[in-house]
Design an enzyme around this catalytic site. Structure first.
Site, mmCIF file in Angstrom:
data_model
loop_
_atom_site.group_PDB
_atom_site.id
_atom_site.type_symbol
_atom_site.label_atom_id
_atom_site.label_comp_id
_atom_site.label_asym_id
_atom_site.label_seq_id
_atom_site.Cartn_x
_atom_site.Cartn_y
_atom_site.Cartn_z
ATOM 1 N N GLY A 82 25.180 -28.016 -21.934
ATOM 2 C CA GLY A 82 26.098 -27.329 -21.023
ATOM 3 C C GLY A 82 25.940 -27.798 -19.594
ATOM 4 O O GLY A 82 26.921 -28.012 -18.867
ATOM 5 N N THR A 83 24.688 -27.973 -19.168
ATOM 6 C CA THR A 83 24.423 -28.436 -17.810
ATOM 7 C C THR A 83 24.899 -29.877 -17.633
ATOM 8 O O THR A 83 25.530 -30.228 -16.621
ATOM 9 C CB THR A 83 22.922 -28.314 -17.501
ATOM 10 O OG1 THR A 83 22.516 -26.957 -17.670
ATOM 11 C CG2 THR A 83 22.613 -28.772 -16.089
ATOM 12 N N VAL A 124 16.405 -25.091 -30.538
ATOM 13 C CA VAL A 124 15.185 -25.856 -30.253
ATOM 14 C C VAL A 124 15.493 -27.134 -29.483
ATOM 15 O O VAL A 124 14.765 -28.112 -29.579
ATOM 16 C CB VAL A 124 14.420 -26.186 -31.566
ATOM 17 C CG1 VAL A 124 13.897 -24.936 -32.211
ATOM 18 C CG2 VAL A 124 15.310 -26.958 -32.539
ATOM 19 N N ASP A 155 15.683 -15.830 -23.825
ATOM 20 C CA ASP A 155 15.497 -17.276 -23.681
ATOM 21 C C ASP A 155 14.090 -17.670 -24.127
ATOM 22 O O ASP A 155 13.109 -17.030 -23.747
ATOM 23 C CB ASP A 155 15.706 -17.667 -22.218
ATOM 24 C CG ASP A 155 16.113 -19.124 -22.060
ATOM 25 O OD1 ASP A 155 15.459 -19.971 -22.681
ATOM 26 O OD2 ASP A 155 17.071 -19.391 -21.318
ATOM 27 N N LYS A 162 12.633 16.581 7.182
ATOM 28 C CA LYS A 162 11.555 16.305 8.132
ATOM 29 C C LYS A 162 10.261 16.170 7.351
ATOM 30 O O LYS A 162 9.823 17.116 6.694
ATOM 31 C CB LYS A 162 11.458 17.439 9.163
ATOM 32 C CG LYS A 162 10.622 17.085 10.386
ATOM 33 C CD LYS A 162 11.275 15.994 11.220
ATOM 34 C CE LYS A 162 10.494 15.702 12.491
ATOM 35 N NZ LYS A 162 10.546 16.823 13.443
ATOM 36 N N HIS A 163 9.673 14.997 7.401
ATOM 37 C CA HIS A 163 8.430 14.725 6.671
ATOM 38 C C HIS A 163 8.573 15.091 5.194
ATOM 39 O O HIS A 163 7.741 15.794 4.626
ATOM 40 C CB HIS A 163 7.256 15.450 7.305
ATOM 41 C CG HIS A 163 6.983 15.023 8.719
ATOM 42 N ND1 HIS A 163 6.724 13.716 9.070
ATOM 43 C CD2 HIS A 163 6.958 15.733 9.882
ATOM 44 C CE1 HIS A 163 6.540 13.642 10.383
ATOM 45 N NE2 HIS A 163 6.686 14.850 10.897
ATOM 46 N N GLY A 214 14.508 15.083 15.435
ATOM 47 C CA GLY A 214 14.016 13.805 14.933
ATOM 48 C C GLY A 214 14.114 13.669 13.427
ATOM 49 O O GLY A 214 13.442 12.822 12.831
ATOM 50 N N ASN A 243 2.739 25.083 -1.721
ATOM 51 C CA ASN A 243 3.463 26.274 -2.146
ATOM 52 C C ASN A 243 4.726 26.430 -1.305
ATOM 53 O O ASN A 243 4.700 26.166 -0.115
ATOM 54 C CB ASN A 243 2.603 27.525 -1.979
ATOM 55 C CG ASN A 243 1.476 27.616 -2.985
ATOM 56 O OD1 ASN A 243 1.685 27.382 -4.163
ATOM 57 N ND2 ASN A 243 0.283 27.980 -2.517
ATOM 58 N N ARG A 277 0.539 31.361 -1.045
ATOM 59 C CA ARG A 277 1.928 31.794 -1.190
ATOM 60 C C ARG A 277 2.308 32.804 -0.112
ATOM 61 O O ARG A 277 3.447 32.814 0.368
ATOM 62 C CB ARG A 277 2.144 32.370 -2.587
ATOM 63 C CG ARG A 277 3.629 32.578 -2.929
ATOM 64 C CD ARG A 277 3.852 32.510 -4.412
ATOM 65 N NE ARG A 277 3.335 31.274 -4.949
ATOM 66 C CZ ARG A 277 3.963 30.099 -4.878
ATOM 67 N NH1 ARG A 277 5.142 30.029 -4.294
ATOM 68 N NH2 ARG A 277 3.420 29.021 -5.382
ATOM 69 N N HIS A 334 4.084 18.317 -5.637
ATOM 70 C CA HIS A 334 2.868 17.917 -4.940
ATOM 71 C C HIS A 334 3.090 16.635 -4.147
ATOM 72 O O HIS A 334 4.050 15.918 -4.379
ATOM 73 C CB HIS A 334 1.734 17.717 -5.954
ATOM 74 C CG HIS A 334 1.186 19.020 -6.446
ATOM 75 N ND1 HIS A 334 1.811 19.767 -7.415
ATOM 76 C CD2 HIS A 334 0.077 19.707 -6.076
ATOM 77 C CE1 HIS A 334 1.097 20.861 -7.645
ATOM 78 N NE2 HIS A 334 0.051 20.853 -6.843
#
Length: 511
Positions: free
Chosen positions: A36-37, A65, A123, A271-272, A301, A415, A435, A511
């Site tokens: 092909g190439t 092959v 391939d 924020k954060h 911010g 929490n 809490r 967490h």
């Protein structure tokens, strides 16, 4: 007589092939190509020997092959000065291997791809050629990406042969390329066997950029991309602002994740990594105003996320607020120009690519000596499955706010307590060690807006003190998973305060 240099070409991606090959010919290279190439090169008027003509094996097993032949691999693997051994094998030295592989990832990304289609795009010969050339990088150059063609031609023009540093760099790229290919095959086959979390972890991420710094200026960081076909932080387009930092990306990701949870128009201020405010509304401008107004001090911010295109009204609403960045699926031209003027042009503006999706894939966290993976799917909160455990019952609007608060709570560090009213947050207590402190903080943030609101707790109340703090703030409804040995005490406290309590059965730890 010094033999001419030779290049072996076998590419699936034909981009730049003809110009590159013409450049090699101008430098005296002989060209060997797979069918092909070779056809493309011949059609372009370039002389080329086919692999079949060189080996004498004409497309064995239907082409499976064609390059798997001793004459090919001897020419690639032979060290410098082994001309006699090559002659004994009827081979010639190959100095440059230009190969890229069947498009396996693109194939399996198509909807409804069959196993047979996927396997046909695994391939074999190409991978072997690449690895052989990379192994023998002391003599052979290997090129797997068209983007490297010009670098190779310039180096050959300047030095006649490829410098060792370039050969080594190309070999590293080649091994990365084949390892990614193998990872894609493994991950696809593992997913077909029903492995949500695969039996082994094989990553296939491309580096997008080195970042300005990590969490702090003394830490280095980089961004790598997964091959996700939907809207993702890593693939978002930066339309304005300076280079991204680690913290920018973490916050932008938090913003994108939470707004994609909602089908209705939503805006969030982060924020954060915690939302300081989130709201749903009929218009994006109203949603943003409510989200920012929920906690304007914390929003200073902050990072804005939206699940709708930013229009001019929303941009004007954001114009006077001190913000660092925004991420959204699109921007009206006038809105974009308005936002570009924020922070003297350093305001970060990111536009997502691809559809917004609630499915966020697999999350990954490194611990010392290992990696933790978990799914991100989440059961849809259904009010009909909740259990009202007090005489007072939530109204339909309050049940709606419980559902809203549950979705928000998933993205608030534990929490956590989320106070909501009218499908917008009015106060959030995030990341507290107890809490009761989360309850106090949420009510403090909400001020008078806590009165009549719904409180969603990410886990059960171990003691009644948290509930007492919510009662002081005027909270009308408390939703919590339930499951504490003190549940009867909590129910009695709710009855005492005239608060409606709902057990959702859904823990929301983050967490």
């Amino acid at each position: 007589m010094v033999p001419p240099p030779r290049a072996l070409l076998s590419v699936s991606d034909k981009e730049g092939l003809v110009d590159f090959s013409r450049g090699l010919r101008d430098l005296g290279f002989e060209l060997i190509g797979t069918e092909g190439t070779a056809k493309i090169l011949r059609d372009a008027g370039l002389p080329v020997t086919t692999v079949a003509d060189y080996t004498g094996l004409h497309e064995g097993l239907g082409g499976r092959v064609k390059t798997l032949h001793p004459r090919i691999f001897a020419g690639i693997l032979a060290p410098e000065g082994n001309e006699k051994d090559l002659r004994d094998l009827g081979a010639v030295a190959i100095d440059l291997v230009v190969v890229n592989l069947y498009p396996f990832e693109a194939t399996v990304a198509k909807p409804g791809v069959t196993l047979e289609e996927a396997i046909e795009n695994i391939d074999i010969g190409g991978v072997s050629l690449i690895r052989a050339a990379a192994k023998n990088a002391r003599r052979v150059g290997v090129v797997v990406r068209p983007g490297r063609y010009e670098d190779v031609l310039m180096a050959l023009r300047d030095h006649t042969t490829l410098p060792a540093t370039l050969r080594e760099a190309l070999a590293l790229e080649a091994f990365e390329y084949t390892s990614r290919y193998d990872a894609a095959i493994f991950n696809f086959l593992a997913s077909r066997q029903g492995n949500v979390l695969p039996p082994a972890l094989r990553l296939a991420y491309d580096k997008i950029a080195d970042l300005r710094y990590g969490e702090n200026p003394y830490q280095k960081a980089a961004l790598y991309r997964e091959p996700f076909p939907f809207a993702a932080t890593a693939t978002a387009e930066r339309l304005n602002g300076r280079e991204l930092s680690y913290n920018n990306l973490i916050d932008l990701d938090a913003a994108l994740r939470i707004v994609t949870e909602f089908d209705r128009t939503a805006a969030v201020v982060i924020k954060h990594t915690n939302p300081s405010g989130l709201a749903l509304a009929a218009t994006l401008a109203d949603a943003y105003k409510a989200a920012h107004g929920a906690d304007p001090i914390s929003a200073y911010g902050g990072i804005v996320g939206a699940n709708r295109p930013i229009d001019l009204a929303t941009a004007k609403a954001m114009k006077g607020d001190v913000l660092d960045a925004v991420i959204a699926p699109a921007y009206d031209p006038a809105a974009l120009e308005t936002l570009k003027r924020k922070k003297k042009g350093t305001f970060l503006i990111l536009r997502t690519r691809g559809p917004l999706r609630k499915d966020h894939g697999i999350d990954m966290v490194r611990v010392l000596g290992g990696v933790l993976l978990q799914t991100t799917d989440f059961p849809d909160p259904r009010p009909e499955s909740f259990k009202v455990v007090t005489r007072a019952s939530p109204t339909p609007d309050q049940m709606r706010d419980i559902r809203f608060g549950i979705i928000v709570s998933r993205y608030v560090k534990s929490n956590s307590i989320v106070l909501a009213r009218g499908e917008r947050t009015v106060g959030i207590g995030a990341g507290q060690m107890s809490r009761v402190d989360a309850c106090m903080l949420a009510c403090h943030k909400a001020k008078g807006a806590a009165r009549g609101s719904v409180a969603v707790s990410d886990a059960y109340f171990p003691f009644r003190d948290g509930l007492d703090e919510l009662a002081k703030g005027g909270v009308a409804v408390v939703a919590q998973p339930g499951g504490s040995i003190r549940d009867p005490e909590l129910i009695a406290a709710a009855e005492e305060h005239g608060i409606a309590m709902v057990f959702t059965g859904m823990r929301l730890f983050k967490h």
